[in-house]
Design a protein around this motif. Structure first.
Motif, PDB file in Angstrom:
ATOM      1  N   GLU A 138      49.282  28.701  17.058  1.00  0.00           N
ATOM      2  CA  GLU A 138      48.094  28.907  17.888  1.00  0.00           C
ATOM      3  C   GLU A 138      47.552  30.304  17.632  1.00  0.00           C
ATOM      4  O   GLU A 138      48.314  31.268  17.534  1.00  0.00           O
ATOM      5  CB  GLU A 138      48.425  28.729  19.367  1.00  0.00           C
ATOM      6  CG  GLU A 138      47.200  28.757  20.273  1.00  0.00           C
ATOM      7  CD  GLU A 138      47.543  28.447  21.719  1.00  0.00           C
ATOM      8  OE1 GLU A 138      46.695  28.703  22.593  1.00  0.00           O
ATOM      9  OE2 GLU A 138      48.657  27.968  21.983  1.00  0.00           O
ATOM     10  N   PHE A 139      46.236  30.399  17.501  1.00  0.00           N
ATOM     11  CA  PHE A 139      45.592  31.660  17.182  1.00  0.00           C
ATOM     12  C   PHE A 139      44.552  32.007  18.241  1.00  0.00           C
ATOM     13  O   PHE A 139      43.954  31.119  18.848  1.00  0.00           O
ATOM     14  CB  PHE A 139      44.904  31.593  15.817  1.00  0.00           C
ATOM     15  CG  PHE A 139      45.844  31.315  14.673  1.00  0.00           C
ATOM     16  CD1 PHE A 139      46.538  32.348  14.066  1.00  0.00           C
ATOM     17  CD2 PHE A 139      46.042  30.028  14.211  1.00  0.00           C
ATOM     18  CE1 PHE A 139      47.402  32.103  13.018  1.00  0.00           C
ATOM     19  CE2 PHE A 139      46.909  29.766  13.164  1.00  0.00           C
ATOM     20  CZ  PHE A 139      47.593  30.802  12.564  1.00  0.00           C
ATOM     21  N   HIS A 140      44.331  33.304  18.412  1.00  0.00           N
ATOM     22  CA  HIS A 140      43.208  33.830  19.185  1.00  0.00           C
ATOM     23  C   HIS A 140      42.279  34.554  18.215  1.00  0.00           C
ATOM     24  O   HIS A 140      42.738  35.355  17.400  1.00  0.00           O
ATOM     25  CB  HIS A 140      43.680  34.804  20.267  1.00  0.00           C
ATOM     26  CG  HIS A 140      44.112  34.131  21.520  1.00  0.00           C
ATOM     27  ND1 HIS A 140      44.324  34.803  22.710  1.00  0.00           N
ATOM     28  CD2 HIS A 140      44.367  32.835  21.801  1.00  0.00           C
ATOM     29  CE1 HIS A 140      44.693  33.955  23.648  1.00  0.00           C
ATOM     30  NE2 HIS A 140      44.734  32.762  23.120  1.00  0.00           N
ATOM     31  N   VAL A 141      40.980  34.267  18.325  1.00  0.00           N
ATOM     32  CA  VAL A 141      40.004  34.860  17.424  1.00  0.00           C
ATOM     33  C   VAL A 141      38.947  35.582  18.246  1.00  0.00           C
ATOM     34  O   VAL A 141      38.410  35.029  19.216  1.00  0.00           O
ATOM     35  CB  VAL A 141      39.342  33.793  16.526  1.00  0.00           C
ATOM     36  CG1 VAL A 141      38.355  34.443  15.560  1.00  0.00           C
ATOM     37  CG2 VAL A 141      40.407  33.017  15.750  1.00  0.00           C
ATOM     38  N   PHE A 142      38.648  36.827  17.846  1.00  0.00           N
ATOM     39  CA  PHE A 142      37.596  37.632  18.455  1.00  0.00           C
ATOM     40  C   PHE A 142      36.547  37.955  17.393  1.00  0.00           C
ATOM     41  O   PHE A 142      36.894  38.300  16.262  1.00  0.00           O
ATOM     42  CB  PHE A 142      38.141  38.952  19.003  1.00  0.00           C
ATOM     43  CG  PHE A 142      39.120  38.821  20.140  1.00  0.00           C
ATOM     44  CD1 PHE A 142      38.701  38.990  21.451  1.00  0.00           C
ATOM     45  CD2 PHE A 142      40.459  38.562  19.899  1.00  0.00           C
ATOM     46  CE1 PHE A 142      39.602  38.892  22.507  1.00  0.00           C
ATOM     47  CE2 PHE A 142      41.366  38.460  20.949  1.00  0.00           C
ATOM     48  CZ  PHE A 142      40.930  38.619  22.248  1.00  0.00           C
ATOM     49  N   PHE A 143      35.269  37.863  17.776  1.00  0.00           N
ATOM     50  CA  PHE A 143      34.173  38.272  16.915  1.00  0.00           C
ATOM     51  C   PHE A 143      33.485  39.480  17.549  1.00  0.00           C
ATOM     52  O   PHE A 143      33.167  39.462  18.741  1.00  0.00           O
ATOM     53  CB  PHE A 143      33.156  37.142  16.735  1.00  0.00           C
ATOM     54  CG  PHE A 143      33.722  35.930  16.050  1.00  0.00           C
ATOM     55  CD1 PHE A 143      33.810  35.875  14.663  1.00  0.00           C
ATOM     56  CD2 PHE A 143      34.159  34.841  16.786  1.00  0.00           C
ATOM     57  CE1 PHE A 143      34.338  34.758  14.031  1.00  0.00           C
ATOM     58  CE2 PHE A 143      34.690  33.726  16.166  1.00  0.00           C
ATOM     59  CZ  PHE A 143      34.780  33.676  14.784  1.00  0.00           C
ATOM     60  N   HIS A 144      33.243  40.496  16.732  1.00  0.00           N
ATOM     61  CA  HIS A 144      32.645  41.737  17.234  1.00  0.00           C
ATOM     62  C   HIS A 144      31.310  41.975  16.541  1.00  0.00           C
ATOM     63  O   HIS A 144      31.224  41.974  15.303  1.00  0.00           O
ATOM     64  CB  HIS A 144      33.581  42.914  16.978  1.00  0.00           C
ATOM     65  CG  HIS A 144      34.949  42.745  17.566  1.00  0.00           C
ATOM     66  ND1 HIS A 144      35.175  42.716  18.919  1.00  0.00           N
ATOM     67  CD2 HIS A 144      36.167  42.579  16.978  1.00  0.00           C
ATOM     68  CE1 HIS A 144      36.467  42.562  19.158  1.00  0.00           C
ATOM     69  NE2 HIS A 144      37.089  42.469  17.988  1.00  0.00           N
TER      70      HIS A 144
ATOM     71  N   ASP B  93      46.574  25.724  14.437  1.00  0.00           N
ATOM     72  CA  ASP B  93      47.014  25.483  13.062  1.00  0.00           C
ATOM     73  C   ASP B  93      46.264  26.289  11.996  1.00  0.00           C
ATOM     74  O   ASP B  93      46.861  26.660  10.997  1.00  0.00           O
ATOM     75  CB  ASP B  93      46.938  23.997  12.704  1.00  0.00           C
ATOM     76  CG  ASP B  93      47.938  23.169  13.510  1.00  0.00           C
ATOM     77  OD1 ASP B  93      48.915  23.753  13.999  1.00  0.00           O
ATOM     78  OD2 ASP B  93      47.718  21.959  13.655  1.00  0.00           O
ATOM     79  N   GLN B  94      44.958  26.525  12.131  1.00  0.00           N
ATOM     80  CA  GLN B  94      44.226  27.250  11.114  1.00  0.00           C
ATOM     81  C   GLN B  94      43.005  27.919  11.748  1.00  0.00           C
ATOM     82  O   GLN B  94      42.640  27.616  12.882  1.00  0.00           O
ATOM     83  CB  GLN B  94      43.775  26.314   9.988  1.00  0.00           C
ATOM     84  CG  GLN B  94      42.834  25.215  10.462  1.00  0.00           C
ATOM     85  CD  GLN B  94      42.350  24.351   9.310  1.00  0.00           C
ATOM     86  OE1 GLN B  94      41.921  24.881   8.277  1.00  0.00           O
ATOM     87  NE2 GLN B  94      42.434  23.038   9.456  1.00  0.00           N
ATOM     88  N   VAL B  95      42.383  28.818  10.958  1.00  0.00           N
ATOM     89  CA  VAL B  95      41.170  29.488  11.405  1.00  0.00           C
ATOM     90  C   VAL B  95      40.109  29.294  10.317  1.00  0.00           C
ATOM     91  O   VAL B  95      40.239  29.808   9.207  1.00  0.00           O
ATOM     92  CB  VAL B  95      41.399  30.990  11.658  1.00  0.00           C
ATOM     93  CG1 VAL B  95      40.091  31.663  12.054  1.00  0.00           C
ATOM     94  CG2 VAL B  95      42.450  31.197  12.748  1.00  0.00           C
ATOM     95  N   ARG B  96      39.090  28.557  10.659  1.00  0.00           N
ATOM     96  CA  ARG B  96      37.974  28.305   9.745  1.00  0.00           C
ATOM     97  C   ARG B  96      36.693  28.467  10.535  1.00  0.00           C
ATOM     98  O   ARG B  96      36.477  27.772  11.530  1.00  0.00           O
ATOM     99  CB  ARG B  96      38.076  26.885   9.172  1.00  0.00           C
ATOM    100  CG  ARG B  96      37.048  26.558   8.101  1.00  0.00           C
ATOM    101  CD  ARG B  96      37.213  25.144   7.572  1.00  0.00           C
ATOM    102  NE  ARG B  96      36.750  24.146   8.529  1.00  0.00           N
ATOM    103  CZ  ARG B  96      37.538  23.371   9.252  1.00  0.00           C
ATOM    104  NH1 ARG B  96      38.855  23.485   9.159  1.00  0.00           N
ATOM    105  NH2 ARG B  96      37.031  22.488  10.094  1.00  0.00           N
ATOM    106  N   PHE B  97      35.852  29.428  10.140  1.00  0.00           N
ATOM    107  CA  PHE B  97      34.637  29.636  10.927  1.00  0.00           C
ATOM    108  C   PHE B  97      33.435  29.856  10.031  1.00  0.00           C
ATOM    109  O   PHE B  97      33.549  30.264   8.861  1.00  0.00           O
ATOM    110  CB  PHE B  97      34.803  30.800  11.916  1.00  0.00           C
ATOM    111  CG  PHE B  97      34.876  32.174  11.314  1.00  0.00           C
ATOM    112  CD1 PHE B  97      33.735  32.834  10.859  1.00  0.00           C
ATOM    113  CD2 PHE B  97      36.090  32.850  11.226  1.00  0.00           C
ATOM    114  CE1 PHE B  97      33.794  34.108  10.333  1.00  0.00           C
ATOM    115  CE2 PHE B  97      36.163  34.127  10.685  1.00  0.00           C
ATOM    116  CZ  PHE B  97      35.008  34.759  10.240  1.00  0.00           C
ATOM    117  N   SER B  98      32.280  29.585  10.600  1.00  0.00           N
ATOM    118  CA  SER B  98      31.000  29.947   9.985  1.00  0.00           C
ATOM    119  C   SER B  98      30.074  30.435  11.080  1.00  0.00           C
ATOM    120  O   SER B  98      30.143  29.960  12.227  1.00  0.00           O
ATOM    121  CB  SER B  98      30.378  28.763   9.238  1.00  0.00           C
ATOM    122  OG  SER B  98      30.014  27.734  10.140  1.00  0.00           O
TER     123      SER B  98
END
Length: 358
Positions: free
Chosen positions: A138-144, A188-193
Motif C-alpha cells: 500500500e502506498f501514499h502519494v502526494f502531489f505538490h 500494489d503500484q503507482v501509475r499516474f497522469s
C-alpha cells in the motif's frame, strides 16, 4: 564499507518513543546516530503504521547530484533530482514563494517549489510509472504544486489527476501559492497522469511528488495503562535495573522479573520484585496492572497494610507478600479467594503483626 541510512515516519500516540536495536541473527546491532524530526500534525501521520519514503522527487531542477536535502526543509526530507516524467520539459522561476504565509501543512522548501515540469510542446499530459512495486503493498502519494508562471488575464491552467485508472479533479493553481493534493492511497503500484482539461489554456505542471510505502507494525507497543503503571512503580521504589528501559514487552520481554502475554497490544501478566530492597507502602500503581496474574513482593522491607483492592484484580492467581514488615489486617476478600483456591496467597511466618480475620 558503505554508510547506510534509514528514514521512517512514525506517528507516536504518546510523549515517549522507544528505539530498540535487536539482533535478528546477523550480528550484534549498532547505530552511529539517530536524528529525530518533529512533524506535528502534518499529513504524514498514520496510526499503527510506518511511512517509508520511497520517492521524493524534486522536478525541473538542474542540479548535477542525484539528491539533496535543503537547509530550510523543516522536515529534513531528501529530495531526488534524477526523477523524470515522460515527455516533459523543465520550467523555473527566481520569484520568491511565500511558504511561511502558506497554510500548506507539507511545508516544502522554496527551492523545490521554484522548479517544475510541464509536457513538451503540443502535449497536454504528464505521466509516470513507479516500477519498484510489490504485491500486497500500500502506498501514499502526494502531489505538490505551485504556479510559477504569470498567466495572462482570462487564461486558466486546469487539470485532472488519474491514479491507477481512477480520475480525480478538477484542479487549478494560484500564482506562487503552494498546493498539496493527497495523500492518495494506492494498492500494489503507482501509475499516474496529470492531464489538462479541454477548457484549459495551458498544459499541466508538477513541481514535486512523494511516494511512501506503508509498513504495518506487526505488534503494538505495550498497553499504555500498563506502561504508566510499571513506570510509576519503578519511580516509587527507585528500581535501578539496567534492563528496565524501553518498552516493557517489545520487541520481546527483556525486563528482568517481568513477563507479558501475546495480546496486541501486549499486557504485563507477571511481576517478580522479590528481594529487590523495596521499602515503604505497597504503591497503588501495582493495582493498575489489571491483567496481572502473578505478583511476588516477598523478601523486602515493605510496610503498611495490604490493599484489599488486590482481590479485585480479575486474573491475579499468585500473590506473595512474605518476609516484609506489613501490619494490619489481611483483607477478608483475599483470604476468601485463597480458601476457595482462586488465589495462591503467601504471607509467611515473618509477618507476626498481620492479623488474619475469619
Amino acid at each position: 564499507m558503505f554508510a547506510t541510512y534509514y528514514e521512517i515516519i512514525h506517528y507516536s500516540v504518546t510523549d515517549t518513543i522507544y528505539v530498540c536495536l535487536v539482533n535478528t541473527g546477523s550480528g550484534v546491532p549498532f547505530i552511529n546516530g539517530l536524528d529525530l524530526r518533529f512533524m506535528n500534525d502534518s499529513p504524514y501521520r498514520t496510526m499503527n503504521r510506518l511511512l517509508l519514503p520511497w520517492v521524493q522527487a524534486d522536478l525541473g531542477g538542474h542540479q548535477t547530484q542525484s539528491s539533496t536535502s535543503y537547509n530550510d526543509d523543516v522536515y529534513d526530507r531528501i529530495w531526488r533530482l534524477d526523477v523524470n516524467l515522460n515527455d516533459s520539459v523543465s520550467i523555473s522561476t527566481e520569484t520568491n514563494i511565500d511558504i511561511q504565509g502558506s497554510d500548506n501543512p507539507c511545508r516544502l522548501p522554496v527551492e523545490v517549489l521554484r522548479t517544475a515540469v510541464q509536457p513538451r510542446n503540443g502535449l497536454n499530459s504528464l505521466s509516470y510509472n513507479y516500477t519498484r512495486y510489490t504485491e500486497n503493498s500500500e502506498f501514499h502519494v502526494f502531489f505538490h504544486f505551485a504556479e510559477i508562471e504569470q498567466i495572462a488575464p482570462g487564461e486558466i491552467r486546469e487539470f485532472t489527476i488519474t491514479l491507477n485508472g481512477l480520475n480525480y479533479g478538477l484542479f487549478t493553481l494560484e500564482y506562487l501559492k503552494p498546493l498539496t493534493i493527497g495523500p492518495y492511497k494506492l494498492q500494489d503500484q503507482v501509475r499516474f497522469s496529470i492531464d489538462a482539461t479541454l477548457r484549459s489554456d495551458l498544459p499541466p505542471i508538477l513541481n514535486a511528488f512523494e511516494i511512501f510505502k506503508l509498513w504495518p507494525l506487526p505488534d503494538s507497543p505495550t498497553n499504555q495503562t500498563d506502561v504508566d503503571a510499571i513506570m510509576a512503580i519503578k519511580k516509587a521504589y527507585k528500581i535501578d535495573r539496567v534492563d528496565w528501559q524501553g518498552d516493557p514487552c517489545l520487541p520481546f520481554t527483556t525486563w528482568s522479573g517481568l513477563q507479558c502475554n501475546n495480546d496486541n497490544p501486549p499486557r504485563i501478566i507477571s511481576l517478580n520484585l522479590s528481594s529487590s530492597q523495596l521499602s515503604g507502602n505497597i504503591v497503588v500503581s501495582l493495582l493498575n496492572l489489571t491483567a496481572i496474574q502473578s505478583l511476588d513482593l516477598s523478601n523486602n522491607e515493605l510496610t503498611g497494610t495490604v490493599p484489599e483492592a488486590f482481590a479485585q484484580l480479575p486474573d491475579l492467581t499468585i500473590l506473595y507478600l512474605s518476609r516484609n514488615k506489613l501490619t494490619g489486617v489481611v483483607p477478608r476478600s483475599l483470604k476468601e479467594k485463597s480458601n476457595s483456591g482462586q488465589l495462591q496467597l503467601r504471607f509467611g511466618y515473618h509477618l507476626q503483626r498481620l492479623q488474619l480475620i475469619f
